[in-house]
Design a protein around this motif. Structure first.
Motif, short mmCIF file in Angstrom:
data_model
loop_
_atom_site.label_atom_id
_atom_site.label_comp_id
_atom_site.label_asym_id
_atom_site.label_seq_id
_atom_site.Cartn_x
_atom_site.Cartn_y
_atom_site.Cartn_z
N ALA A 157 -99.37 68.99 -11.02
CA ALA A 157 -97.94 69.26 -10.86
C ALA A 157 -97.34 68.36 -9.79
N TYR A 158 -98.07 68.16 -8.67
CA TYR A 158 -97.58 67.28 -7.61
C TYR A 158 -97.45 65.84 -8.12
N ILE A 159 -98.45 65.38 -8.87
CA ILE A 159 -98.41 64.01 -9.40
C ILE A 159 -97.23 63.85 -10.35
N HIS A 160 -97.01 64.83 -11.19
CA HIS A 160 -95.90 64.82 -12.13
C HIS A 160 -94.55 64.74 -11.39
N LYS A 161 -94.41 65.56 -10.35
CA LYS A 161 -93.17 65.58 -9.58
C LYS A 161 -92.97 64.27 -8.82
N MET A 162 -94.04 63.75 -8.26
CA MET A 162 -93.98 62.48 -7.55
C MET A 162 -93.50 61.38 -8.48
N ASN A 163 -94.03 61.33 -9.67
CA ASN A 163 -93.67 60.30 -10.64
C ASN A 163 -92.21 60.40 -11.04
N ARG A 164 -91.69 61.63 -11.04
CA ARG A 164 -90.30 61.84 -11.45
C ARG A 164 -89.32 61.53 -10.33
N LEU A 165 -89.68 61.86 -9.08
CA LEU A 165 -88.73 61.74 -7.97
C LEU A 165 -88.65 60.33 -7.40
N SER A 166 -89.75 59.59 -7.49
CA SER A 166 -89.77 58.26 -6.89
C SER A 166 -90.00 57.21 -7.96
N HIS A 167 -89.25 56.12 -7.87
CA HIS A 167 -89.43 55.01 -8.80
C HIS A 167 -90.32 53.93 -8.21
N HIS A 168 -91.00 54.28 -7.12
CA HIS A 168 -91.87 53.32 -6.46
C HIS A 168 -93.33 53.60 -6.83
N PRO A 169 -94.20 52.59 -6.71
CA PRO A 169 -95.62 52.80 -6.99
C PRO A 169 -96.22 53.83 -6.03
N PHE A 170 -97.23 54.54 -6.50
CA PHE A 170 -97.96 55.44 -5.63
C PHE A 170 -99.41 55.55 -6.10
N TYR A 171 -100.26 55.95 -5.16
CA TYR A 171 -101.66 56.25 -5.42
C TYR A 171 -101.87 57.75 -5.18
N VAL A 172 -102.94 58.29 -5.75
CA VAL A 172 -103.28 59.68 -5.48
C VAL A 172 -104.65 59.71 -4.80
N ALA A 173 -104.75 60.45 -3.69
CA ALA A 173 -106.01 60.59 -2.96
C ALA A 173 -106.72 61.85 -3.43
N GLN A 228 -100.59 53.93 -9.54
CA GLN A 228 -101.31 52.67 -9.47
C GLN A 228 -102.83 52.84 -9.46
N GLY A 229 -103.30 54.01 -9.06
CA GLY A 229 -104.74 54.20 -9.02
C GLY A 229 -105.14 55.39 -8.17
N ILE A 230 -106.45 55.52 -7.97
CA ILE A 230 -107.06 56.62 -7.23
C ILE A 230 -107.65 56.08 -5.93
N ILE A 231 -107.52 56.86 -4.86
CA ILE A 231 -108.21 56.54 -3.61
C ILE A 231 -109.08 57.75 -3.26
N TRP A 232 -110.37 57.54 -3.16
CA TRP A 232 -111.30 58.63 -2.88
C TRP A 232 -111.42 58.88 -1.38
N PHE A 233 -111.39 60.16 -1.02
CA PHE A 233 -111.61 60.56 0.36
C PHE A 233 -112.79 61.54 0.39
N ARG A 234 -113.94 61.09 0.85
CA ARG A 234 -114.22 59.87 1.55
C ARG A 234 -115.55 59.32 1.02
N LEU A 235 -115.95 58.13 1.44
CA LEU A 235 -117.20 57.54 0.98
C LEU A 235 -118.39 58.44 1.35
#
Length: 374
Positions: A187-203, A260-267
């Motif tokens: 739901a957060y990813i969906h809302k983020m994609n709708r509210l911002s027209h800028h690139p984003f990553y999800v952690a 744009q992609g996934i960032i894993w937290f943490r190695l």
């Protein structure tokens, strides 16, 4: 599948993956973890420095040669502890400019990890504008963000201040919802994609935590790699690889337009007991099947003839919670914490889990009790 996202590309693709390295002092076990992970990712992000709650500045001791051998893009992350007052622009500039990654290693991709209050996003916007003016033009500055910011009418303007944002969908703010809730995350990813027209990553999280709460539910202690000094008390939260795999599959099948992609937290590293194992980590990165299986092994007790030790062993490639019930074939038995001997409705003896402790990682084993069949 969870549900489709609006403004999606609707094509199957493998999302790029980056990884956070969050150690303040790099240990030897980091080197093989970096080498094993490098073929599957597109970039490294590492904790470069932070302000701690008491105002002390800590800079990480980093083995840059390990990162440079990967030939991947590097991003230095500067963190401000949420328990200290909001930083000034001078504090942020000082933290960045006095760091070795800036002075000696000339890292020009900078990320700020700052849990700014949602009600004060206007101040954060002003701060970012000032930072852009005072930092060199060749610095690319991005920020992490918490989902609560999406409620603010100022969020679209905030997103205009940086080339991209990193949306964190894991937290320990609410013990009842756990460390990671897949429905909330999508739901957060969906809302983020709708509210911002800028690139984003999800952690996304790989780690687990042990927390202690008061009678009112307030968290007053958080433990990562080690146990509490108080011993057995506390609640274990961990990131379920199967839940996260489902989320990634949904994102790959219906990719949000700006993701744009996934960032894993943490190695994960070998000494980190509350993180995924190497088997789970590589399987997730490579999109290999995830299989979980905990078996009970019976081993003769070496110093007690006739007594059988009961050992749980994780034979799969994912971390799993301890089984709630372990059946017994002998009536004389007892359990070790967190198990106790019980009799079920069919008058069968079994070991029952009294409290969910840390999950069982792959290739791990845990003694849970004994039995005698004479």
């Amino acid at each position: 599948m969870l549900f489709s996202l609006t403004q999606s590309t609707h094509i199957n693709r493998i999302l790029p993956q980056e990884v956070y390295i969050w150690q303040k002092k790099w240990v030897a076990s980091l080197k093989p973890a970096i080498e094993q992970t490098t073929p599957y990712i597109t970039g490294w992000r590492f904790l470069a420095g932070e302000y701690e709650p008491d105002g002390q500045v800590i800079y990480s001791v980093i083995s840059f040669e390990w990162l440079q051998q990967s030939h991947l893009p590097l991003t230095a992350v500067f963190r401000f502890d949420r328990l200290r007052p909001l930083p000034s622009i001078d504090e942020i500039l000082s933290l960045i400019q006095k760091s070795s990654v800036y002075q000696n290693n000339h890292i020009r991709n900078i990320e700020l990890d700052l849990d700014w209050p949602t009600a004060k996003l206007n101040l954060y916007i002003a701060l970012l504008k000032s930072l852009r003016e005072k930092l060199p033009k060749n610095i690319q500055l991005n920020i992490t963000m918490i989902p609560d910011w999406l409620r603010s009418p100022q969020f679209p303007e905030l997103s205009e201040q940086v080339p991209y944002l990193v949306l964190q969908v894991h937290s320990v703010d609410n013990p009842q919802t756990g460390l990671f809730n897949p429905k909330n995350a999508i739901a957060y990813i969906h809302k983020m994609n709708r509210l911002s027209h800028h690139p984003f990553y999800v952690a996304l999280p790989t780690y687990g935590l042990k927390i202690q709460t008061s009678s009112t539910g307030r968290i007053y202690a958080i433990e990562g790699e080690n146990n509490f000094k108080s011993g057995q008390f506390g609640k274990e939260l961990y990131s379920d690889p199967q839940q996260i795999r489902k989320l990634i599959q949904e994102l790959q099948q219906n990719t949000p337009a700006h993701l744009q992609g996934i960032i894993w937290f943490r190695l994960p590293i070998s000494k980190d007991q509350r993180n995924w194992s190497k088997d789970t980590w590589i399987a997730m990165l490579c999109h290999h099947p995830l299989n979980g299986k905990i078996i009970t092994q019976e081993i003769p007790a070496p110093n007690n003839p006739g007594t059988i030790q009961l050992i749980l062993v994780n034979k799969g490639n994912i971390t799993l919670p301890l089984p709630k019930i372990v059946p017994l074939r002998c009536p004389t038995a007892d359990g070790f914490y967190p198990y106790q001997l019980t009799i079920n409705a069919h008058n069968k003896y079994e070991l029952s889990l009294t409290q969910q402790t840390a999950p069982l990682n792959t290739n791990q084993q845990r003694a849970i009790g004994w039995m005698r069949c004479n």
